[in-house]
Design a protein around this motif. Structure first.
Motif, PDB file in Angstrom:
ATOM      1  N   THR A  22     -11.470   1.025   4.114  1.00 23.60           N
ATOM      2  CA  THR A  22     -11.276   0.113   2.977  1.00 23.60           C
ATOM      3  C   THR A  22      -9.880   0.213   2.399  1.00 23.60           C
ATOM      4  O   THR A  22      -9.519  -0.558   1.509  1.00 23.60           O
ATOM      5  CB  THR A  22     -12.305   0.428   1.875  1.00 23.60           C
ATOM      6  OG1 THR A  22     -12.103   1.770   1.411  1.00 23.60           O
ATOM      7  CG2 THR A  22     -13.725   0.267   2.385  1.00 23.60           C
ATOM      8  N   LYS A  23      -9.082   1.175   2.869  1.00 22.05           N
ATOM      9  CA  LYS A  23      -7.739   1.401   2.340  1.00 22.05           C
ATOM     10  C   LYS A  23      -6.675   0.956   3.355  1.00 22.05           C
ATOM     11  O   LYS A  23      -6.875   1.078   4.575  1.00 22.05           O
ATOM     12  CB  LYS A  23      -7.533   2.887   2.010  1.00 22.05           C
ATOM     13  CG  LYS A  23      -8.501   3.427   0.957  1.00 22.05           C
ATOM     14  CD  LYS A  23      -8.267   2.756  -0.396  1.00 22.05           C
ATOM     15  CE  LYS A  23      -9.194   3.316  -1.460  1.00 22.05           C
ATOM     16  NZ  LYS A  23      -9.012   2.623  -2.769  1.00 22.05           N
ATOM     17  N   ASN A  24      -5.545   0.480   2.784  1.00 22.91           N
ATOM     18  CA  ASN A  24      -4.426   0.065   3.633  1.00 22.91           C
ATOM     19  C   ASN A  24      -3.478   1.223   3.872  1.00 22.91           C
ATOM     20  O   ASN A  24      -3.229   2.047   2.983  1.00 22.91           O
ATOM     21  CB  ASN A  24      -3.649  -1.082   2.986  1.00 22.91           C
ATOM     22  CG  ASN A  24      -4.494  -2.326   2.858  1.00 22.91           C
ATOM     23  OD1 ASN A  24      -5.449  -2.508   3.600  1.00 22.91           O
ATOM     24  ND2 ASN A  24      -4.141  -3.189   1.909  1.00 22.91           N
ATOM     25  N   VAL A  25      -2.905   1.276   5.053  1.00 25.50           N
ATOM     26  CA  VAL A  25      -1.888   2.276   5.387  1.00 25.50           C
ATOM     27  C   VAL A  25      -0.566   1.826   4.791  1.00 25.50           C
ATOM     28  O   VAL A  25      -0.051   0.764   5.141  1.00 25.50           O
ATOM     29  CB  VAL A  25      -1.770   2.448   6.906  1.00 25.50           C
ATOM     30  CG1 VAL A  25      -0.598   3.347   7.252  1.00 25.50           C
ATOM     31  CG2 VAL A  25      -3.052   2.988   7.499  1.00 25.50           C
ATOM     32  N   ASP A  26       0.014   2.653   3.863  1.00 27.85           N
ATOM     33  CA  ASP A  26       1.290   2.256   3.252  1.00 27.85           C
ATOM     34  C   ASP A  26       2.159   3.450   2.882  1.00 27.85           C
ATOM     35  O   ASP A  26       3.175   3.291   2.183  1.00 27.85           O
ATOM     36  CB  ASP A  26       1.039   1.386   2.013  1.00 27.85           C
ATOM     37  CG  ASP A  26       0.134   2.062   0.996  1.00 27.85           C
ATOM     38  OD1 ASP A  26      -0.187   3.250   1.192  1.00 27.85           O
ATOM     39  OD2 ASP A  26      -0.246   1.398   0.007  1.00 27.85           O
ATOM     40  N   ILE A  27       1.798   4.659   3.321  1.00 27.39           N
ATOM     41  CA  ILE A  27       2.570   5.872   3.038  1.00 27.39           C
ATOM     42  C   ILE A  27       2.886   6.550   4.366  1.00 27.39           C
ATOM     43  O   ILE A  27       2.086   6.526   5.308  1.00 27.39           O
ATOM     44  CB  ILE A  27       1.774   6.836   2.123  1.00 27.39           C
ATOM     45  CG1 ILE A  27       1.393   6.141   0.815  1.00 27.39           C
ATOM     46  CG2 ILE A  27       2.588   8.100   1.807  1.00 27.39           C
ATOM     47  CD1 ILE A  27       0.415   6.927  -0.019  1.00 27.39           C
ATOM     48  N   PHE A  28       4.055   7.187   4.424  1.00 31.57           N
ATOM     49  CA  PHE A  28       4.452   7.875   5.651  1.00 31.57           C
ATOM     50  C   PHE A  28       4.714   9.339   5.337  1.00 31.57           C
ATOM     51  O   PHE A  28       5.547   9.670   4.479  1.00 31.57           O
ATOM     52  CB  PHE A  28       5.708   7.250   6.243  1.00 31.57           C
ATOM     53  CG  PHE A  28       6.117   7.832   7.566  1.00 31.57           C
ATOM     54  CD1 PHE A  28       5.431   7.504   8.720  1.00 31.57           C
ATOM     55  CD2 PHE A  28       7.180   8.735   7.658  1.00 31.57           C
ATOM     56  CE1 PHE A  28       5.791   8.038   9.944  1.00 31.57           C
ATOM     57  CE2 PHE A  28       7.547   9.266   8.872  1.00 31.57           C
ATOM     58  CZ  PHE A  28       6.849   8.921  10.025  1.00 31.57           C
ATOM     59  N   CYS A  29       3.984  10.233   5.999  1.00 29.07           N
ATOM     60  CA  CYS A  29       4.175  11.675   5.821  1.00 29.07           C
ATOM     61  C   CYS A  29       5.314  12.134   6.718  1.00 29.07           C
ATOM     62  O   CYS A  29       5.221  12.053   7.948  1.00 29.07           O
ATOM     63  CB  CYS A  29       2.886  12.435   6.170  1.00 29.07           C
ATOM     64  SG  CYS A  29       3.065  14.236   6.014  1.00 29.07           S
ATOM     65  N   LYS A  30       6.390  12.610   6.087  1.00 28.19           N
ATOM     66  CA  LYS A  30       7.575  13.019   6.842  1.00 28.19           C
ATOM     67  C   LYS A  30       7.320  14.300   7.626  1.00 28.19           C
ATOM     68  O   LYS A  30       7.933  14.522   8.670  1.00 28.19           O
ATOM     69  CB  LYS A  30       8.757  13.205   5.887  1.00 28.19           C
ATOM     70  CG  LYS A  30       9.178  11.902   5.218  1.00 28.19           C
ATOM     71  CD  LYS A  30      10.194  12.114   4.116  1.00 28.19           C
ATOM     72  CE  LYS A  30      11.537  12.550   4.680  1.00 28.19           C
ATOM     73  NZ  LYS A  30      12.567  12.624   3.605  1.00 28.19           N
TER      74      LYS A  30
ATOM     75  N   GLU B  96       6.443  16.012   2.126  1.00 23.71           N
ATOM     76  CA  GLU B  96       7.315  14.952   1.633  1.00 23.71           C
ATOM     77  C   GLU B  96       6.849  13.631   2.231  1.00 23.71           C
ATOM     78  O   GLU B  96       6.438  13.565   3.393  1.00 23.71           O
ATOM     79  CB  GLU B  96       8.770  15.219   2.022  1.00 23.71           C
ATOM     80  CG  GLU B  96       9.385  16.404   1.298  1.00 23.71           C
ATOM     81  CD  GLU B  96      10.866  16.532   1.606  1.00 23.71           C
ATOM     82  OE1 GLU B  96      11.437  15.563   2.163  1.00 23.71           O
ATOM     83  OE2 GLU B  96      11.446  17.587   1.303  1.00 23.71           O
ATOM     84  N   PHE B  97       6.956  12.573   1.408  1.00 27.45           N
ATOM     85  CA  PHE B  97       6.461  11.265   1.832  1.00 27.45           C
ATOM     86  C   PHE B  97       7.523  10.186   1.626  1.00 27.45           C
ATOM     87  O   PHE B  97       8.428  10.337   0.797  1.00 27.45           O
ATOM     88  CB  PHE B  97       5.198  10.894   1.041  1.00 27.45           C
ATOM     89  CG  PHE B  97       4.068  11.865   1.219  1.00 27.45           C
ATOM     90  CD1 PHE B  97       3.183  11.725   2.269  1.00 27.45           C
ATOM     91  CD2 PHE B  97       3.907  12.928   0.334  1.00 27.45           C
ATOM     92  CE1 PHE B  97       2.147  12.627   2.435  1.00 27.45           C
ATOM     93  CE2 PHE B  97       2.874  13.833   0.505  1.00 27.45           C
ATOM     94  CZ  PHE B  97       1.984  13.683   1.556  1.00 27.45           C
ATOM     95  N   ASP B  98       7.383   9.125   2.375  1.00 29.29           N
ATOM     96  CA  ASP B  98       8.222   7.933   2.225  1.00 29.29           C
ATOM     97  C   ASP B  98       7.321   6.724   2.060  1.00 29.29           C
ATOM     98  O   ASP B  98       6.174   6.718   2.522  1.00 29.29           O
ATOM     99  CB  ASP B  98       9.114   7.726   3.462  1.00 29.29           C
ATOM    100  CG  ASP B  98      10.419   8.505   3.359  1.00 29.29           C
ATOM    101  OD1 ASP B  98      10.798   8.864   2.224  1.00 29.29           O
ATOM    102  OD2 ASP B  98      11.032   8.762   4.411  1.00 29.29           O
ATOM    103  N   ASP B  99       7.892   5.713   1.399  1.00 27.53           N
ATOM    104  CA  ASP B  99       7.196   4.428   1.280  1.00 27.53           C
ATOM    105  C   ASP B  99       7.277   3.711   2.628  1.00 27.53           C
ATOM    106  O   ASP B  99       8.365   3.392   3.104  1.00 27.53           O
ATOM    107  CB  ASP B  99       7.852   3.593   0.178  1.00 27.53           C
ATOM    108  CG  ASP B  99       7.113   2.281  -0.065  1.00 27.53           C
ATOM    109  OD1 ASP B  99       6.214   1.949   0.729  1.00 27.53           O
ATOM    110  OD2 ASP B  99       7.446   1.589  -1.040  1.00 27.53           O
TER     111      ASP B  99
END
Length: 570
Positions: free
Chosen positions: A76-84, A104-107
């Motif tokens: 039910t959730k969209n993928v929109d975060i990137f785990c560095k 650490e994460f990126d948009d």
């Protein structure tokens, strides 16, 4: 790319202001809200404390929205975060798990926008450099093939000529020798004839002696007693002639080969084909100072110009000797050529008649002004394209054979002449250089499908795209400068009937729609932006349009002699 009416309507909704019911031109774009905005709504949007940090940019500089992808763990959730740390895309629920705590994460949208821009840049290089350069090299090879074939054919022709020359010399020498043998034969035959005559005379002599002797033989004749003894002359001597002897010439195949020329490949290092460096692509031609200044002025103008929220009528001309203004070509502001469907083609300055010539008639864009102020026009009755200079001298540029020329455009980029043509069965666009030499034929797409049927209006965009209105296909057909099909625009409704067409300094495409008696404004890629003028705003029937150097829009109105001038950029 062909677009359906639904897709175009969706394109129209996407490109107008997305704030509530506002339907103004969406010139700006909020990268945080992902919606287009007009200038007024953009200002209002920025006043809200909730939006003060939003990134609002001109529409063309917008960030492309991250495609929607559902999380495999949390559907039910969209993928929109990137785990560095893990180098993995995540949804919000994944982000909150212990597994990724302290990472650490990126948009992901930022990454996507950067990647999109990067790939867009690479794709642009492919389209603007690698592909055209490769096609150019391929064209060089094709030209080399033709040249090699011509060279080898010339060599073969020279070899045949040399062999023929040697044959002629042999025939000439042989003929001389044959004549010599004839002379020798005659001389020998004369000698033998002389010898034959000698023996004839001697035989006659012997006969006479025999006859005399026969007379003396009878007993009654005693003359024999009184003659001295008979002396017989000796037989004449003759010589047997020595016949000529033929001595054959001493030669062989190699001797003949030496007499004739030979073909060798020179021991020269092959010249490498020149590959134009990428940085030179943007300025492939040398420009004069005046042209560079004009280019700088246009570049400055592009940065300051934008679509106005309203269209303003600036002035109006009543063109003398024109019954319905079907097509307009502007030389400079106020000075223009106008044609109607009754073979009237006139030049006016501020509405005052300068000259009138007989055109070919018909509702089509069959004339175009050049950068030097001359007029290029087609005669569909004689199938010729001619030029009339400012001193009123008319010169025939080219014949189009069995093809009827419908539309003409003189390029503002390089001075080439683009001609839309038709026969009873098909249509095409042909490019000529300024001297009238054919350089390109555009007729089918890469699937072999015919692009055109009746291309009766034609123009060129700032990026080199060739844009035509095809009456029978009910479409604006756009190809790039290589003749490759980019897209076809078929309007917002089924009754779209494209007529006059032009482009402006911002790369917009403007086209008259006879179906709704309006003017459509498209972006460079064929997306509908807005209606510039409706039938009610035009107060008439728009057919021919063009834009002058001051960004004024000229509209020729059918069923009238009126050409109206509008301002739609600010």
């Amino acid at each position: 790319m062909s677009t359906t009416s639904d897709e175009q309507a969706a394109g129209q909704h996407y490109l107008v202001c997305g704030i509530q019911d506002c339907q103004k031109n969406g010139q700006f774009y909020c990268n945080d809200c992902h919606q287009p905005m007009c200038e007024q709504c953009k200002d209002e949007h920025g006043k809200s404390s909730n939006n003060k940090n939003h990134d609002v940019v001109p529409y063309r500089q917008r960030k492309h929205r991250l495609p929607i992808e559902k999380c495999k763990l949390h559907p039910t959730k969209n993928v929109d975060i990137f785990c560095k740390e893990c180098k993995t895309p995540l949804c919000l629920k994944c982000f909150l798990t212990e597994e990724h705590k302290g990472h650490e994460f990126d948009d992901l949208e930022e990454i996507y926008a950067e990647k999109y821009a990067l790939w867009q840049g690479q794709f642009s290089k492919i389209q603007k450099y690698f592909l055209p350069t490769s096609e150019s090299l391929k064209t060089d090879i094709e030209e080399d093939v033709t040249e090699i074939k011509n060279i080898m054919e010339n060599i073969r022709t020279s070899m045949k000529a040399e062999a023929e020359s040697l044959k002629n010399l042999i025939d000439e020498v042989t003929s001389e020798k044959m004549e010599h043998t004839q002379t020798m034969e005659k001389s020998l035959l004369r000698l033998l004839k002389s010898q034959e005559t000698t023996y004839d005379d001697y035989i006659t002599y012997l006969g006479e002696i025999s006859d005399t002797f026969q007379e003396y033989l009878p007993i009654t004749n005693q003359k024999l007693l009184f003659f001295e003894n008979l002396k017989i002359e000796t037989i004449p001597e003759t010589s047997k002639p020595v016949p000529p002897v033929f001595t054959a010439g001493q030669f062989n195949r190699d001797d003949v080969a030496k007499l004739l020329g030979k073909v060798n490949v020179p021991n020269t290092e092959p010249e490498k084909r020149k590959i134009q460096p990428m940085e030179a692509v943007s300025t492939p031609m040398k420009f004069t100072e005046k042209q560079l200044e004009q280019s700088r002025e246009k570049a400055d103008m592009k940065q300051t110009l934008s679509l106005s929220s309203s269209v303003t009528k600036v002035r109006e001309y009543s063109v003398p000797d024109v019954d319905n203004a079907c097509h307009v070509s502007v030389d400079k502001p106020g000075k223009l050529w106008v044609s109607d469907s009754f073979k009237n083609l006139v030049q006016t300055d501020q509405g005052c008649l300068l000259q009138k010539i007989q055109g070919s008639g018909g509702v089509s864009g069959y004339h175009s002004t050049t950068q030097t102020g001359d007029l290029i026009y087609a005669d569909r009755n004689e199938n010729v394209v001619s030029k009339i200079t400012q001193d009123k001298q008319i010169t025939e540029l080219m014949k189009t054979g069995d093809w009827t020329p419908l539309s003409v455009h003189s390029s503002r980029i390089n001075g080439d002449i683009l001609v839309g043509m038709t026969t009873d069965e098909e249509g095409k666009v042909t490019r000529y250089n300024k001297a009238g030499k054919e350089t390109q034929n555009i007729q089918r797409d890469n699937q072999g499908q015919e692009l055109y049927d009746y291309p009766h209006y034609i123009t060129e965009n700032i990026n080199g795209d060739i844009c035509t209105s095809d009456m029978n296909k009910f479409a604006v057909v756009v190809v790039n400068e290589l003749g490759e099909h980019r897209f076809s625009y078929t309007g917002l409704r089924s009754d779209f009937q494209p007529y006059g067409i032009c482009t402006d300094v911002l790369g917009h495409i403007l086209v008259c729609d006879r179906g709704k008696e309006s003017i459509h404004l498209l972006d460079q890629d064929g997306a509908f932006l807005s209606f510039i003028l409706s039938k009610e705003q035009c107060m008439g029937y728009p057919r021919g349009i063009c834009v002058d150097d001051e960004n004024n829009l000229y509209v020729g109105k059918f069923k009238t002699s009126i050409v109206a001038v509008y301002r739609y950029l600010q």
